[in-house]
Design a protein around this motif. Structure first.
Motif, short mmCIF file in Angstrom:
data_model
loop_
_atom_site.label_atom_id
_atom_site.label_comp_id
_atom_site.label_asym_id
_atom_site.label_seq_id
_atom_site.Cartn_x
_atom_site.Cartn_y
_atom_site.Cartn_z
N GLY A 195 -50.65 1.69 -24.37
CA GLY A 195 -49.89 2.06 -23.15
C GLY A 195 -49.95 3.52 -22.82
N THR A 198 -48.91 5.51 -19.20
CA THR A 198 -48.23 4.58 -18.26
C THR A 198 -46.75 4.94 -18.09
N TYR A 199 -46.21 5.89 -18.86
CA TYR A 199 -44.77 6.18 -18.79
C TYR A 199 -44.34 6.67 -17.41
N GLN A 201 -45.61 6.06 -14.60
CA GLN A 201 -45.73 5.03 -13.56
C GLN A 201 -44.53 4.07 -13.59
N THR A 202 -43.91 3.93 -14.74
CA THR A 202 -42.82 2.94 -14.86
C THR A 202 -41.43 3.57 -14.80
#
Length: 203
Positions: A195, A198-199, A201-202
């Motif tokens: 992952g 991706t932090y 983006q979420t």
């Protein structure tokens, strides 16, 4: 000639001498010189195979076997490798390790009747020499790259596991240095974490 004629007339062995003198043609067991020269050329080529110092006048058992196999004299059925060895040892001079061309011809007379059963000795010999004339050693039986059985499995990169798997991409192409060395990862993530990045983006 006159002496021969008087002997023919005056002696009791007239028939044999006269019959012999009236038949100038050689038996068909002997081949035409042109055909035999082609067979002798083949003999010399096989005789020097694998030995640059060989004269070509005599042949080893190994090269004799190779010649018989590649020319089709040894077919594995009527004539086997055992037959070849037996005949070679039969015609060679006692204590010698090679055979001359004359001994080779004798060997062919021994083998032709086995190779071509049903033919007359003359026809069988002609047939054997037809297999040999004009031939030269080939690279038959040399080692070739093989991809069967275990070898194919060992070279299939898609089946590799562990660290070996990391050395190749999906197509099987090597990754080079990147596949063999542990490159330092300064991203701050734990190694092999899926992952990464991706932090934001979420959240």
């Amino acid at each position: 000639l006159a002496l021969l004629e008087t002997r023919c007339i005056g002696h009791e062995f007239v028939p044999s001498i006269c019959r012999w003198s009236s038949a100038p043609s050689l038996p068909t067991y002997f081949l035409h010189s042109s055909k035999m020269s082609e067979v002798e050329k083949a003999f010399r080529k096989f005789a020097i195979y694998g030995d640059t110092s060989a004269s070509g006048n005599d042949m080893t058992g190994k090269n004799f076997s190779k010649m018989c196999k590649e020319c089709g004299v040894m077919d594995g059925k009527a004539v086997t490798s055992t037959d070849i060895d037996i005949v070679f040892n039969k015609v060679k001079t006692k204590g010698a390790r090679t055979i001359t061309f004359a001994e080779f011809q004798q060997a062919m007379k021994e083998l032709c009747s086995k190779r071509f059963k049903g033919k007359s000795p003359e026809e069988a010999l002609q047939a054997v020499y037809s297999l040999i004339e004009g031939k030269e050693p080939g690279s038959v039986g040399t080692t070739k790259a093989t991809k069967v059985g275990g070898v194919e499995r060992l070279t299939d990169t898609s089946k590799y596991t562990g660290s070996h798997k990391e050395r190749f991409d999906e197509s099987g192409k090597g990754k080079g240095l990147a596949g063999r060395q542990d490159l330092t990862d300064n991203s701050g993530y734990v190694g092999a974490y899926k992952g990464a990045g991706t932090y934001d983006q979420t959240h």
